[in-house]
Scaffold this active site. Structure first.
Site, short mmCIF file in Angstrom:
data_model
loop_
_atom_site.label_atom_id
_atom_site.label_comp_id
_atom_site.label_asym_id
_atom_site.label_seq_id
_atom_site.Cartn_x
_atom_site.Cartn_y
_atom_site.Cartn_z
N TYR A 80 0.87 -1.18 0.00
CA TYR A 80 0.00 0.00 0.00
C TYR A 80 0.90 1.22 0.00
O TYR A 80 1.83 1.31 0.80
CB TYR A 80 -0.88 -0.02 1.25
CG TYR A 80 -1.75 1.20 1.43
CD1 TYR A 80 -2.85 1.41 0.62
CD2 TYR A 80 -1.48 2.12 2.44
CE1 TYR A 80 -3.67 2.52 0.80
CE2 TYR A 80 -2.29 3.23 2.63
CZ TYR A 80 -3.38 3.43 1.81
OH TYR A 80 -4.19 4.52 1.99
N ASP B 175 9.44 2.77 -0.71
CA ASP B 175 8.44 3.44 0.12
C ASP B 175 8.79 3.11 1.57
O ASP B 175 8.49 2.03 2.08
CB ASP B 175 7.04 2.95 -0.24
CG ASP B 175 5.97 3.59 0.64
OD1 ASP B 175 6.31 4.23 1.65
OD2 ASP B 175 4.78 3.45 0.30
N LYS C 154 5.28 9.44 8.70
CA LYS C 154 5.19 8.89 10.06
C LYS C 154 6.27 9.43 11.00
O LYS C 154 6.15 10.53 11.50
CB LYS C 154 5.16 7.36 9.99
CG LYS C 154 3.93 6.85 9.20
CD LYS C 154 3.73 5.38 9.36
CE LYS C 154 2.68 4.82 8.40
NZ LYS C 154 1.31 4.93 8.86
N1 HOZ Z 1 -4.23 1.66 6.94
C1 HOZ Z 1 -3.48 2.72 7.56
C2 HOZ Z 1 -2.14 2.23 8.05
N2 HOZ Z 1 -1.50 1.31 7.23
C3 HOZ Z 1 -4.30 3.24 8.68
C4 HOZ Z 1 -4.01 4.61 9.04
C5 HOZ Z 1 -5.00 5.17 10.05
O1 HOZ Z 1 -6.13 4.70 10.13
O2 HOZ Z 1 -4.64 6.07 10.75
#
Ligand code: HOZ
Length: 421
Positions: A144, A239, A267
Site C-alpha cells: 500500500y 516506500d 510517520k
Molecule cells: N491503513 C493505515 C495504516 N496502514 C491506517 C491509518 C489510520 O487509520 O490512521
C-alpha cells in the site's frame, strides 16, 4: 469493557463522517465492535473517553517510535507554536529536518517535504515518470502506497482489511499505468521487464511490507530489483513511510544495504504530526519545479510545527541510536519469541504481525489465506485485557521504546491464554 461514551461518539460521528472515522480501518469493520474513542495518550498507553487504559501497539500506525508525548518533541512543538503555525514561505526549520533525514539516509541527496505519505508516493512516481519519460509503474500486490489513484491496484492495508483490493473511482486509464506483481516473485518482475522494459518508469515497493501485515523481502529480492531497474533505465523507489527510522536508523535501505533512486518517508519523520517527504538522487530530484518540469506544491508543505516535531524526533534518534534500536530489538524479540503453534509471526526490528496462517507468509497470496474470524476473536481478547493491537489482520504492530518488559510479559500471558482456549 465499558465503551458507552465511545458508542455515543461513534453514532454522532457517523452522521458527519463516513463510518464515523477519518481513515477506514479505525472503524473496526473487520473485527467488529466499537472502536474506543481516544481521549489522550502518554508513553506506551492510550486512554479512551470511557476511562479504559490500553497498552498501545499501534503507535498511531507507526510514528510513535518513542511512545506518546516524548518530552523532546513536545518541547519542540511548544517552542515552534510561539513563532506561528504556517507561513507559506521558506523557513530555516525545514532545512534542519532535511539535514537530519539526509544524515541518516545518505541516498536522500535532495528532497521535498510534503504533508503525508500519500503525497510523497504520488509525487515520487510522477517524478519517476517525468525523469524517464515513461508511463508505467510496477507495484506489488499487498503493498500500500497511500490512496494515490494509480497505486490503488491490489493494494493492501485498509483495502485488504475491507476485502476490496481495488478502489472504486479509479479510472481504468490510471490503473492501466500500473503493473501489479506478486511480492517476492523474481520471475514476475523479469517477465514484466522482458515485455515492457522500455516503458517502465519505476518500481515502487515497501522494502519490508507493513501494509499486508509485516512481510519480509526474500533473500536477494531487493538486490534483483536494484539490478534489473539499472539494466532497463527504470528507477527504484523504496516506500519507507513505515520502515524509515523504524527498522533501522537509516531505514530498510540501511538494513539491507540497497541504495534506491528515490525514497518516500512519513510517520516518524513528523514526530506524530502530519508530514511526508520524497527524495533521492539529485539529478532525478532536479526534475521537480521550480528547477524542473515536474510540478508539485502544497500550502502546508514544510509546516513549521510539523518540521520542528520531526527534527526533534530525528535529533533524538541520531543522538541515541544505539540505545533506541537496541531497546526496540530487545523488546520486540521478547514479544514475538516462541509463537504459538498454528500461527506465523513475521518481524523486522520493532515491526511485527501475527498471521493466523500455518505456514510462511511471503506475499499477498499467502497472507490473504489468514483466518480473519479467528484474528477478530484474538483482537477482542487482547482489547478486553487492555492491549490495543491493530484492528486488522493486514496491518503491522509496532513496539516503542516506552514499552516495558512487564507490559510485554502481560501481552505474552494474554496470548498464551487465548491459545490455551
Ligand atoms: N491503513 C493505515 C495504516 N496502514 C491506517 C491509518 C489510520 O487509520 O490512521
Amino acid at each position: 469493557m465499558n465503551l458507552e461514551k465511545s458508542k455515543i461518539l461513534l453514532a454522532r460521528a457517523s452522521k458527519l463522517i463516513p463510518g464515523g472515522v477519518n481513515s477506514p480501518v479505525r472503524a473496526f469493520r473487520s473485527v467488529g465492535g466499537t472502536p474506543p474513542f481516544i481521549a489522550r495518550a502518554n508513553g506506551s498507553s492510550l486512554y479512551d473517553v470511557d476511562g479504559n487504559e490500553y497498552i498501545d501497539f499501534v503507535g498511531s500506525w507507526g510514528p510513535m517510535l518513542l511512545g506518546h508525548r516524548p518530552p523532546e518533541v513536545i518541547a519542540a512543538v511548544t517552542e515552534a507554536l510561539e513563532s506561528g503555525t504556517s507561513f507559506g514561505a521558506p523557513t530555516e526549520r525545514e532545512i534542519f529536518l532535511a539535514e537530519e533525514i539526509q544524515a541518516a539516509v545518505p541516498s536522500m541527496e535532495m528532497m521535498r517535504l510534503v504533508n503525508s505519505g500519500t503525497e510523497a508516493t504520488m509525487s515520487a512516481i510522477r517524478v519517476a515518470r517525468g525523469f524517464t519519460g515513461r508511463d508505467l509503474t510496477i507495484k506489488f500486490e499487498g503493498c500500500y502506497h497511500g490512496h494515490v489513484d494509480s497505486l490503488l491496484v491490489k493494494a493492501g492495508s485498509g483495502l485488504a482489511t475491507l476485502g476490496t483490493p481495488d478502489s472504486a473511482g479509479v479510472p481504468k486509464a490510471f490503473a492501466d499505468t500500473t503493473l501489479s506483481l506478486p511480492y517476492n516473485s523474481f520471475e514476475a518482475v523479469e517477465t514484466a521487464f522482458a515485455e515492457h522494459g522500455s516503458e517502465i518508469a519505476s518500481i515502487i515497493l515497501e522494502p519490508v511490507v507493513g501494509n499486508m501485515g509485516c512481510v519480509l523481502p526474500a533473500a536477494g529480492w531487493l538486490e534483483m530489483l536494484r539490478a534489473i531497474t539499472v539494466k532497463h533505465g527504470a528507477l527504484l523507489i523504496f516506500d519507507e513511510v513505515m520502515t524509515g527510522f523504524r527498522v533501522a536508523h537509516g531505514g530498510a535501505q540501511q538494513l539491507f544495504n540497497i541504495k534506491p533512486d528515490l525514497s518516500t518517508f512519513g510517520k516518524i519523520i513528523g514526530g506524530g504530526l502530519p508530514i511526508g517527504a520524497y527524495g533521492g538522487r539529485a539529478d532525478v530530484m532536479s526534475s521537480v519545479a521550480p528547477i524542473g518540469k515536474v510540478y508539485q506544491a502544497g500550502t502546508l508543505s514544510g509546516n513549521p510545527v510539523a518540521v520542528s516535531a520531526g527534527t526533534a524526533m530525528l535529533r533524538y534518534l541520531r543522538a541515541h541510536k544505539g540505545a533506541v534500536y537496541g531497546r526496540l530489538e530487545t523488546l520486540a524479540a521478547r514479544l514475538t519469541a516462541n509463537p504459538p503453534a498454528g500461527v506465523t509471526v513475521n518481524r523486522v526490528g520493532s515491526m511485527f504481525t501475527t498471521f493466523f496462517v500455518d505456514g510462511p507468509v511471503t506475499s499477498w497470496d499467502s497472507a490473504k489465506g489468514a483466518d480473519t474470524q479467528r484474528f477478530a476473536k484474538y483482537f477482542h481478547h487482547m482489547l478486553e485485557r487492555g492491549i490495543y493491537m491493530a484492528p486488522s489482520q493486514f496491518e503491522a504492530g509496532f513496539v516503542s521504546t516506552a514499552h516495558t518488559e512487564e507490559q510485554i510479559d502481560k501481552v505474552r500471558a494474554a496470548v498464551a491464554e487465548f491459545f490455551a482456549k
